[in-house]
Design a protein around this motif. Structure first.
Motif, PDB file in Angstrom:
ATOM      1  N   GLY A  56       9.264 -18.879   1.868  1.00  0.00           N
ATOM      2  CA  GLY A  56       8.387 -19.666   0.995  1.00  0.00           C
ATOM      3  C   GLY A  56       7.008 -19.858   1.593  1.00  0.00           C
ATOM      4  N   ARG A  57       5.980 -19.494   0.836  1.00  0.00           N
ATOM      5  CA  ARG A  57       4.613 -19.486   1.356  1.00  0.00           C
ATOM      6  C   ARG A  57       3.901 -20.827   1.228  1.00  0.00           C
ATOM      7  N   LEU A 108       0.274 -13.472 -10.677  1.00  0.00           N
ATOM      8  CA  LEU A 108       1.007 -14.749 -10.680  1.00  0.00           C
ATOM      9  C   LEU A 108       1.860 -14.863 -11.947  1.00  0.00           C
ATOM     10  N   ILE A 109       1.277 -14.532 -13.080  1.00  0.00           N
ATOM     11  CA  ILE A 109       2.004 -14.627 -14.357  1.00  0.00           C
ATOM     12  C   ILE A 109       3.179 -13.646 -14.376  1.00  0.00           C
ATOM     13  N   GLU A 110       2.928 -12.421 -13.909  1.00  0.00           N
ATOM     14  CA  GLU A 110       4.004 -11.425 -13.898  1.00  0.00           C
ATOM     15  C   GLU A 110       5.134 -11.859 -12.963  1.00  0.00           C
ATOM     16  N   ASN A 213       8.606 -22.718  -6.764  1.00  0.00           N
ATOM     17  CA  ASN A 213       8.074 -21.748  -5.810  1.00  0.00           C
ATOM     18  C   ASN A 213       6.559 -21.872  -5.729  1.00  0.00           C
ATOM     19  N   ASN A 214       6.043 -21.580  -4.549  1.00  0.00           N
ATOM     20  CA  ASN A 214       4.597 -21.575  -4.320  1.00  0.00           C
ATOM     21  C   ASN A 214       3.935 -20.365  -4.995  1.00  0.00           C
ATOM     22  N   VAL A 215       2.662 -20.486  -5.293  1.00  0.00           N
ATOM     23  CA  VAL A 215       1.877 -19.430  -5.947  1.00  0.00           C
ATOM     24  C   VAL A 215       1.968 -18.097  -5.203  1.00  0.00           C
ATOM     25  N   ILE A 218       5.368 -16.407  -5.435  1.00  0.00           N
ATOM     26  CA  ILE A 218       5.552 -15.803  -6.760  1.00  0.00           C
ATOM     27  C   ILE A 218       4.727 -14.517  -6.893  1.00  0.00           C
ATOM     28  N   ALA A 219       3.532 -14.529  -6.291  1.00  0.00           N
ATOM     29  CA  ALA A 219       2.647 -13.367  -6.430  1.00  0.00           C
ATOM     30  C   ALA A 219       3.135 -12.162  -5.626  1.00  0.00           C
TER      31      ALA A 219
END
Lengths: 452, 159
Positions: A56-57, A108-110, A213-215, A218-219
């Motif tokens: 986790g970032r 991020l959305i994907e 989850n952090n941005v 997720i990215a």
């Protein structure tokens, strides 16, 4: 080594394309991972994420694939399952999620859509810190574009799967980056942390199973799905897979965000990439992972930026926010500024943090003014010990850990304030007279008292 | 924004959430924008009416968050980050330049009601300090010498 020698994952393509535009993002393979995932079994997608072992970032570093596996399967629960993205980046020295949202919003959305599909969620909430207005607008525009193209909403990318994404703006509270406080805030309440257990995976948003989850975490997901978890696991070093977007700030020539493999050394980041310390000054100390992480002395410059190496050096990789401090900084003033932040942001729910952070600021203020005694210094260390591990959420530890590290590693400076009865730096410290919101409020109250 | 328009805007936002109370923060933001940048008693009543909550509940939530103003503020809001990264590169000198140019101290509003100046915790622009938020838009690398021009720019900005 310049950053361009490394393959970027999270920010890939953003130097050559305007990836805020859907058409440009598609040119670099955008939304292909989503289509691929939608053609896979949920469990197979989850297995890729577990194999990749992206820690986790946001700062805690928990393996994100395993975290996702804690969420009950849709057939195991009668409640909806939610995915919440933590974009409430507020740890001082950290500004990577802001850059990710500004430059690669579609990634991020994907990533959010793939993750939602994986856990059987049909509703995503992205909690963006309130101050990030420009970034909110960029993500919103990207989301509108993706929705218009059938990538968000009903029958996503021609499949039978539906998923909504709601952007939710915070309103200025560091504590809302803590996952249960974030959920409280998202439910329309004061952002005060909840007791755990139950963990959000079981009872999160609206008491339903929720993955947070952090941005940056997720990215990374689209790349993991495109190229496989096993490929991702080859990047970085053992126990620290992949890249991180490190935020570099403080007394360096080239501050900014740099995506680098985990295991890169502090020396490479600060000197080779960051251009070193400006104005011919000398490096004195380094905060390696956001202001809550224990400080490192300059002679620890060869520490590798992975979880185990930074821990061996007595600190934490945290949020990846690296702050370089040169020899003009009085460490007691550094301590005062950091402690003041955590006092300001303490939510007031639990006593060790609410009272402890005030004690820290009050004792450090006294020492900085040259009015402290050896007993005050002992008490300062004692208060840190009484906060550590005794607070409801990590904010208490976030205040106590750095302060006790400053005393431990720069005790001679604290001692000099006591012995000389003044700040040895006179008015020459780079932080001299620094006014934070806590001091500003105290000053206003004094003025009102005079008027009254 | 009229009372009715505010009510309808809040309903639109609330429809996005499985539970309407989730719309408290966005509703307070809309109400604050509709009331000159702060939240007077009638703003809390409007939010409470629209979301079927009490004004006291809405005020208790608002008071938790730094971006909600419980007292009148100036037309323009200037917020100077003085957290550790900005502090290391001269945030205090930048803050003092604003204080002297505006003739007020941090935490105050100019007598003509044009500007409120305050310090703020980390804005997330640490690599490019000093970061100053002018009406919620970031200005980075702000040095004391840049301050007069920034104030001029705000004076002429549409609001």
């Amino acid at each position: 080594m310049p950053s361009t020698e490394f393959e970027q994952i999270v920010l890939a393509g953003a130097d050559d394309h305007d990836l805020t535009k859907l058409s440009e993002y598609e040119k670099v393979g955008g939304y292909q991972s989503l289509r691929k995932a939608l053609g896979m079994e949920r469990q197979a997608v989850l297995d890729e994420l577990i194999t990749a072992s992206v820690r986790g970032r946001g700062g805690a570093g928990f393996p994100s694939g395993r975290k996702a596996s804690f969420v009950p399967k849709p057939e195991q629960t009668t409640k909806p399952i939610y995915l919440t993205i933590n974009a409430d980046e507020s740890e001082p020295g950290t500004f990577k999620d802001r850059e990710i949202m500004a430059r690669v919003p579609h990634r991020l959305i994907e990533g959010a859509l793939i993750t939602a599909y994986t856990i059987g969620s049909n509703a995503v909430f992205i909690y963006i810190r309130g101050e990030y207005l420009t970034e909110y607008e960029i993500v919103k525009a990207a989301l509108d574009e993706a929705r218009d193209r059938g990538l968000v909403g009903a029958n996503i990318a021609g499949s039978s799967w539906n998923c909504t994404i709601v952007l939710h703006r915070g309103a200025g509270a560091y504590i809302c980056g803590e996952e249960t406080a974030l959920l409280e805030s998202l439910e329309g309440k004061r952002g005060q942390p909840r007791s755990k257990p139950p963990f959000p995976a079981i009872a999160g948003l609206y008491a339903a199973p929720t993955l947070i989850n952090n941005v940056e975490t997720i990215a990374t997901v689209p790349a993991v799905i495109a190229r496989g978890g096993a490929w991702y696991a080859t990047l970085g070093v053992e126990n620290a897979n992949g890249t991180r977007v490190f935020s570099l700030s403080g007394n360096v020539v080239n501050g900014g965000n740099y995506e680098l493999p985990l295991g890169t050394s502090l020396r490479e980041v600060i000197y080779d990439i960051g251009g070193g310390i400006p104005n011919g000054r000398t490096l004195k100390a380094i905060i390696p992972g956001g202001s809550s992480t224990p400080i490192l002395r300059a002679d620890q410059i060869d520490t590798a930026l992975d979880y185990d190496s930074v821990a061996a050096g007595g600190s934490m990789l945290g949020s990846g926010g690296i702050i370089a401090i040169d020899d003009r900084a009085c460490m007691v003033q550094v301590a005062l500024r950091v402690a003041s932040f955590y006092q300001h942001e303490s939510c007031g729910k639990c006593t060790p943090c609410r009272e402890g952070t005030r004690w820290l600021v009050s004792l450090i203020t006294k020492i900085e003014a040259g009015q402290g005694s050896n007993a005050d210094l002992d008490l300062l260390v004692d208060v840190c010990g009484r906060i550590m591990g005794r607070s409801l959420c990590p904010l208490g530890d976030a205040a106590a850990m750095p302060i006790s590290s400053y005393v431990e590693r720069f005790r001679e400076e604290f001692q000099a304030h006591i012995d000389q009865g003044c700040c040895p730096y006179g008015d020459q410290s780079s932080l001299d007279g620094i006014l934070g919101p806590v001091q500003q409020a105290a000053r206003m109250h004094r003025q009102l008292a005079v008027i009254a | 924004m009229s009372e009715t328009a505010l009510y309808l805007a809040i309903q639109d936002v609330a429809a996005q959430y499985p539970q309407r109370r989730s719309a408290v923060l966005p509703a307070l933001r809309l109400a604050q924008e509709a009331h000159g940048g702060w939240l007077p008693a009638e703003a809390f009543r409007a939010v409470a009416d629209a979301l079927e909550l009490t004004p006291a509940y809405c005020k208790s939530v608002a008071s938790f968050y730094d971006m909600f103003q419980l007292a009148p503020v100036g037309t323009h809001m200037i917020e100077v980050c003085t957290n550790i990264s900005c502090a290391l590169v001269g945030a205090q000198a930048t803050l003092e330049a604003f204080e002297s140019e505006l003739g007020i101290r941090a935490g105050e509003t100019t007598p003509d009601g044009a500007f409120t100046l305050r310090t703020i915790e980390c804005l997330g622009g640490c690599g490019w300090g000093t970061v100053v938020s002018c009406d919620h838009r970031y200005k980075q690398h702000v040095k004391p010498a840049d301050v007069p021009a920034l104030i001029e720019e705000l004076r002429h900005a549409e609001h």
